[in-house]
Design a protein around this motif. Structure first.
Motif, PDB file in Angstrom:
ATOM      1  N   ARG A 110       6.877   5.675   4.452  1.00 53.82           N
ATOM      2  CA  ARG A 110       5.613   5.379   3.789  1.00 53.82           C
ATOM      3  C   ARG A 110       5.854   4.531   2.538  1.00 53.82           C
ATOM      4  NH1 ARG A 110       1.318   8.680   5.459  1.00 53.82           N
ATOM      5  NH2 ARG A 110       1.951  10.434   6.781  1.00 53.82           N
ATOM      6  N   GLY A 111       4.806   3.842   2.102  1.00 51.44           N
ATOM      7  CA  GLY A 111       4.936   2.970   0.950  1.00 51.44           C
ATOM      8  C   GLY A 111       5.274   3.702  -0.329  1.00 51.44           C
ATOM      9  N   PHE A 112       4.583   4.835  -0.581  1.00 44.64           N
ATOM     10  CA  PHE A 112       4.834   5.517  -1.845  1.00 44.64           C
ATOM     11  C   PHE A 112       6.244   6.097  -1.895  1.00 44.64           C
ATOM     12  CE2 PHE A 112       3.020   8.885   0.828  1.00 44.64           C
ATOM     13  CZ  PHE A 112       3.908   9.926   0.619  1.00 44.64           C
ATOM     14  N   THR A 113       6.811   6.489  -0.737  1.00 41.97           N
ATOM     15  CA  THR A 113       8.187   6.989  -0.710  1.00 41.97           C
ATOM     16  C   THR A 113       9.167   5.877  -1.069  1.00 41.97           C
ATOM     17  OG1 THR A 113       7.578   8.580   1.005  1.00 41.97           O
ATOM     18  CG2 THR A 113       9.933   8.134   0.705  1.00 41.97           C
ATOM     19  N   LEU A 114       8.913   4.673  -0.544  1.00 36.19           N
ATOM     20  CA  LEU A 114       9.790   3.542  -0.843  1.00 36.19           C
ATOM     21  C   LEU A 114       9.689   3.139  -2.310  1.00 36.19           C
ATOM     22  CD1 LEU A 114       9.236   1.329   2.341  1.00 36.19           C
ATOM     23  CD2 LEU A 114      11.175   2.817   1.825  1.00 36.19           C
ATOM     24  N   LYS A 115       8.470   3.222  -2.867  1.00 32.96           N
ATOM     25  CA  LYS A 115       8.307   2.854  -4.275  1.00 32.96           C
ATOM     26  C   LYS A 115       9.043   3.826  -5.182  1.00 32.96           C
ATOM     27  CE  LYS A 115       3.895   0.438  -3.759  1.00 32.96           C
ATOM     28  NZ  LYS A 115       2.464   0.411  -4.134  1.00 32.96           N
ATOM     29  N   PHE A 150      12.135   0.535  -3.820  1.00 35.51           N
ATOM     30  CA  PHE A 150      12.111  -0.501  -2.781  1.00 35.51           C
ATOM     31  C   PHE A 150      10.922  -1.414  -3.045  1.00 35.51           C
ATOM     32  CE2 PHE A 150      15.008   2.231  -0.622  1.00 35.51           C
ATOM     33  CZ  PHE A 150      15.644   1.475   0.354  1.00 35.51           C
ATOM     34  N   THR A 151      11.163  -2.702  -3.038  1.00 34.30           N
ATOM     35  CA  THR A 151      10.062  -3.667  -3.163  1.00 34.30           C
ATOM     36  C   THR A 151       9.842  -4.470  -1.887  1.00 34.30           C
ATOM     37  OG1 THR A 151      11.578  -5.329  -4.062  1.00 34.30           O
ATOM     38  CG2 THR A 151      10.403  -3.901  -5.644  1.00 34.30           C
ATOM     39  N   GLN A 152      10.854  -4.484  -1.015  1.00 35.97           N
ATOM     40  CA  GLN A 152      10.751  -5.216   0.246  1.00 35.97           C
ATOM     41  C   GLN A 152      11.269  -4.349   1.402  1.00 35.97           C
ATOM     42  OE1 GLN A 152      12.793  -8.980  -0.122  1.00 35.97           O
ATOM     43  NE2 GLN A 152      11.002  -9.976  -1.028  1.00 35.97           N
ATOM     44  N   SER A 153      10.789  -4.672   2.587  1.00 38.50           N
ATOM     45  CA  SER A 153      11.191  -3.959   3.799  1.00 38.50           C
ATOM     46  C   SER A 153      11.564  -4.983   4.858  1.00 38.50           C
ATOM     47  CB  SER A 153      10.045  -3.075   4.295  1.00 38.50           C
ATOM     48  OG  SER A 153       8.950  -3.889   4.704  1.00 38.50           O
ATOM     49  N   LEU A 154      11.887  -4.517   6.030  1.00 39.35           N
ATOM     50  CA  LEU A 154      12.158  -5.419   7.155  1.00 39.35           C
ATOM     51  C   LEU A 154      10.875  -5.866   7.840  1.00 39.35           C
ATOM     52  CD1 LEU A 154      15.238  -3.608   8.761  1.00 39.35           C
ATOM     53  CD2 LEU A 154      15.241  -5.662   7.340  1.00 39.35           C
ATOM     54  N   GLY A 155       9.783  -5.167   7.586  1.00 44.98           N
ATOM     55  CA  GLY A 155       8.507  -5.534   8.181  1.00 44.98           C
ATOM     56  C   GLY A 155       7.511  -4.399   8.084  1.00 44.98           C
ATOM     57  N   THR A 156       6.224  -4.745   8.153  1.00 42.48           N
ATOM     58  CA  THR A 156       5.150  -3.753   8.134  1.00 42.48           C
ATOM     59  C   THR A 156       4.917  -3.230   9.550  1.00 42.48           C
ATOM     60  OG1 THR A 156       4.104  -4.875   6.271  1.00 42.48           O
ATOM     61  CG2 THR A 156       2.735  -3.345   7.543  1.00 42.48           C
ATOM     62  N   VAL A 157       4.865  -1.920   9.700  1.00 41.64           N
ATOM     63  CA  VAL A 157       4.679  -1.307  11.020  1.00 41.64           C
ATOM     64  C   VAL A 157       3.207  -1.409  11.419  1.00 41.64           C
ATOM     65  CG1 VAL A 157       4.849   0.828  12.355  1.00 41.64           C
ATOM     66  CG2 VAL A 157       6.625   0.245  10.685  1.00 41.64           C
ATOM     67  N   LEU A 158       2.971  -1.899  12.627  1.00 39.03           N
ATOM     68  CA  LEU A 158       1.612  -2.074  13.133  1.00 39.03           C
ATOM     69  C   LEU A 158       1.225  -1.034  14.172  1.00 39.03           C
ATOM     70  CD1 LEU A 158       1.626  -5.938  13.705  1.00 39.03           C
ATOM     71  CD2 LEU A 158       0.867  -4.698  11.674  1.00 39.03           C
ATOM     72  N   LEU A 159       2.199  -0.607  14.981  1.00 40.16           N
ATOM     73  CA  LEU A 159       1.870   0.212  16.150  1.00 40.16           C
ATOM     74  C   LEU A 159       3.107   0.973  16.605  1.00 40.16           C
ATOM     75  CD1 LEU A 159      -0.500   0.670  18.278  1.00 40.16           C
ATOM     76  CD2 LEU A 159       0.632  -1.080  19.640  1.00 40.16           C
ATOM     77  N   VAL A 160       2.897   2.186  17.103  1.00 38.58           N
ATOM     78  CA  VAL A 160       3.961   2.974  17.729  1.00 38.58           C
ATOM     79  C   VAL A 160       3.557   3.221  19.182  1.00 38.58           C
ATOM     80  CG1 VAL A 160       5.234   5.145  17.718  1.00 38.58           C
ATOM     81  CG2 VAL A 160       4.592   4.068  15.554  1.00 38.58           C
ATOM     82  N   ALA A 211       0.828  -1.211   0.000  1.00 31.72           N
ATOM     83  CA  ALA A 211       0.000   0.000   0.000  1.00 31.72           C
ATOM     84  C   ALA A 211       0.861   1.260   0.000  1.00 31.72           C
ATOM     85  CB  ALA A 211      -0.927  -0.003   1.221  1.00 31.72           C
ATOM     86  N   ASP A 212       0.448   2.239  -0.794  1.00 31.01           N
ATOM     87  CA  ASP A 212       1.185   3.499  -0.849  1.00 31.01           C
ATOM     88  C   ASP A 212       1.166   4.214   0.503  1.00 31.01           C
ATOM     89  OD1 ASP A 212       1.766   3.029  -3.448  1.00 31.01           O
ATOM     90  OD2 ASP A 212       0.249   4.396  -4.279  1.00 31.01           O
ATOM     91  N   ASP A 213       0.048   4.085   1.228  1.00 31.63           N
ATOM     92  CA  ASP A 213      -0.078   4.766   2.511  1.00 31.63           C
ATOM     93  C   ASP A 213       0.284   3.867   3.684  1.00 31.63           C
ATOM     94  OD1 ASP A 213      -0.919   7.305   1.597  1.00 31.63           O
ATOM     95  OD2 ASP A 213      -2.906   6.469   1.168  1.00 31.63           O
ATOM     96  N   GLY A 214       0.842   2.701   3.411  1.00 31.18           N
ATOM     97  CA  GLY A 214       1.309   1.842   4.489  1.00 31.18           C
ATOM     98  C   GLY A 214       2.621   2.349   5.068  1.00 31.18           C
ATOM     99  N   PHE A 215       2.991   1.824   6.216  1.00 34.89           N
ATOM    100  CA  PHE A 215       4.236   2.216   6.872  1.00 34.89           C
ATOM    101  C   PHE A 215       5.115   0.978   7.029  1.00 34.89           C
ATOM    102  CE2 PHE A 215       1.164   5.407   8.010  1.00 34.89           C
ATOM    103  CZ  PHE A 215       1.876   6.587   7.924  1.00 34.89           C
ATOM    104  N   TYR A 216       6.398   1.144   6.715  1.00 34.98           N
ATOM    105  CA  TYR A 216       7.300   0.006   6.684  1.00 34.98           C
ATOM    106  C   TYR A 216       8.610   0.349   7.390  1.00 34.98           C
ATOM    107  CZ  TYR A 216       3.994  -1.367   3.087  1.00 34.98           C
ATOM    108  OH  TYR A 216       2.843  -1.678   2.399  1.00 34.98           O
ATOM    109  N   LEU A 217       9.191  -0.684   8.005  1.00 37.27           N
ATOM    110  CA  LEU A 217      10.472  -0.538   8.686  1.00 37.27           C
ATOM    111  C   LEU A 217      11.583  -0.869   7.691  1.00 37.27           C
ATOM    112  CD1 LEU A 217      11.882  -0.106  11.490  1.00 37.27           C
ATOM    113  CD2 LEU A 217      11.779  -2.598  11.754  1.00 37.27           C
ATOM    114  N   VAL A 218      12.488   0.100   7.462  1.00 39.48           N
ATOM    115  CA  VAL A 218      13.537  -0.093   6.468  1.00 39.48           C
ATOM    116  C   VAL A 218      14.856   0.451   6.990  1.00 39.48           C
ATOM    117  CG1 VAL A 218      11.971   0.015   4.490  1.00 39.48           C
ATOM    118  CG2 VAL A 218      12.999   2.130   5.365  1.00 39.48           C
ATOM    119  N   ASN A 219      15.927   0.030   6.312  1.00 40.14           N
ATOM    120  CA  ASN A 219      17.248   0.600   6.574  1.00 40.14           C
ATOM    121  C   ASN A 219      17.429   1.759   5.605  1.00 40.14           C
ATOM    122  OD1 ASN A 219      19.963   1.199   6.931  1.00 40.14           O
ATOM    123  ND2 ASN A 219      20.560  -0.937   7.135  1.00 40.14           N
TER     124      ASN A 219
END
Length: 446
Positions: free
Chosen positions: A409-414, A418-428, A390-398
């Motif tokens: 955010r997803g659209f920034t990574l795209k 970036f096609t893969q991350s370290l994981g999808t962020v669920l909660l802060v 998702a473009d508006d999803g949040f992902y943990l990346v290096n």
């Protein structure tokens, strides 16, 4: 007189001495010429020899176990002259109103009865004994606060369970809480939630919408708790809508209702967007409340990592509970763990959950606030979902800039391919915060 002169014959041994020293002379046929002298021994008690000696310390007092004795409470006039057997009979048959015979339990304990013994003789369990004693004390505080007689009468039948739940509130809060419980016909569970909301409200200063709710009104305190819980759920979701509807139903001021209505309208708009294919993914930012883990009905145990890619990859991928006691079992050893309440985003988290600890919140991709630089945060991510979708999803990346991990955010990574991350962020998660303002003073407590 018989004469015992020192002479020896073949058949006679003469033992009469001529002087006292001869008492220690032994004569025999074979030792007539040998004398053995024994020096006299004298023992004199000298009182001065004891002057420099220290007196012996007294023996240590033995610590004898003393069972708890509740403070004396005046017995109702109708029970004042009862003996022990009479008190037991009153309790066993529940003769009278609950707050009238509750002091009899304390009187039996002072007489040496233990709670198990009272349970055997009266049929009142230990838990119920404690509830009756505490609830009677809460009711007495309402009487001393000149509460309305009609309000007190509402708790005459089955009121112990309700009054027991508001025991931790101040005297002034108890009257308002008791009135709310009666007007809304609350049960024990609702009374527990109300007391928790009123006790917790001051510590939530700074949370979104906090200033719009009135601390002096039980309904507003309870409404804010439901409002906060609703915002913690995914938007849109049924749990979120139900919590916000509850918040709207119990709100006591127009200002509080307006805040809840705005949140409900926003939920409706985002639901329409999702139905149109324009869904928005949001990550809840939650402040952990002091004692919230202990009060949670379910918890989640997750490994904790520093903001380092290698640690995130090496952290245990699976952590589960086993057996009747829910013993936590990990696939391998790990040094740091955290226990979080079973919030909605975490309930369905299976394998791959991990918590990354950041020194501050500047790693988050949204507009910076003052608290971002002042507080550490925990980011909960799901390593089983590494695809950047998702473009508006949040992902943990290096980030690759030498600053370690961050959330994007997803659209920034795209845009960066970036096609893969370290994981999808669920909660802060923000840390618990002890607030001094609006806390109850010592004189407010009994």
């Amino acid at each position: 007189m018989l004469s015992l002169s020192p002479s020896v014959t073949a058949n006679t041994l003469s033992l009469k001495p001529n002087n006292l020293n001869d008492l220690f002379l032994i004569s025999s046929p074979s030792f007539t010429n040998r004398r053995h002298s024994i020096k006299p021994i004298s023992a004199i008690i000298n009182p001065y020899s004891f002057r420099n000696q220290q007196p012996l310390p007294p023996p240590p007092q033995q610590q004898v176990y003393q069972p708890f004795r509740p403070p004396p409470e005046p017995l109702p006039s109708q029970y004042g002259n009862l003996d022990i057997a009479g008190r037991i009979d009153i309790l066993a048959n529940r003769l009278g109103l609950w707050y009238q015979y509750a002091p009899l339990i304390s009187s039996l304990i002072r007489e040496g009865f233990s709670p198990p013994t009272i349970e055997e003789t009266t049929g009142i369990s230990g838990v119920e004994q404690n509830r009756l004693i505490v609830a009677a004390q809460v009711r007495d505080s309402l009487v001393e606060s000149n509460a309305d007689p009609e309000l007190l009468a509402a708790f005459e039948t089955g009121g112990a369970e309700l009054l027991y739940e508001i025991r931790l509130l101040s005297t002034s809060q108890r009257v308002a809480a008791a009135l709310f419980l009666v007007e809304n016909r609350c049960d024990g569970k609702a009374a527990q939630e109300l007391a928790r909301a009123m006790k917790d409200f001051p510590s939530r200063r700074g949370d979104k919408g906090w200033e719009s709710f009135d601390y002096t009104l039980p309904g507003d305190c309870l409404s804010f708790m439901y409002y906060r819980q609703g915002r913690e759920h995914r938007n849109p979701s049924e749990q979120r809508s139900l919590a916000l509807e509850q918040a709207l139903r119990v709100a006591g001021t127009e200002r509080a209702r307006n805040v809840v209505l705005e949140e409900l309208e926003r939920s409706g708009e985002e639901k329409e967007e999702e139905e149109d294919g324009e869904g928005v993914t949001r990550v809840p930012v939650v402040r952990l409340r002091i004692g919230e883990v202990a009060e949670a009905r379910s918890v989640v145990v997750l490994p904790v990592c520093a903001a380092d890619e290698r640690e995130v990859l090496e952290a245990p991928f699976e952590c589960r509970s086993e057996g009747e006691f829910g013993v936590v079992v990990s696939e391998k050893g790990w040094g740091r763990w955290v226990v979080l309440p079973g919030w909605d985003p975490l309930v369905g988290l299976g394998k791959g959950g991990v918590v990354v600890s950041f020194a501050d919140a500047r790693v988050l991709p949204w507009k910076a606030n003052r608290w971002y630089k002042e507080e550490a945060i925990l980011v909960v991510a799901d390593r089983s979902k590494i695809e950047v979708g998702a473009d508006d999803g949040f992902y943990l990346v290096n980030g690759g800039d030498g600053k370690g991990l961050k959330v994007e955010r997803g659209f920034t990574l795209k845009e960066k391919d970036f096609t893969q991350s370290l994981g999808t962020v669920l909660l802060v998660v923000r840390p618990p915060k002890e607030e001094d303002d609006d806390q109850l003073s010592d004189e407010d407590w009994e």
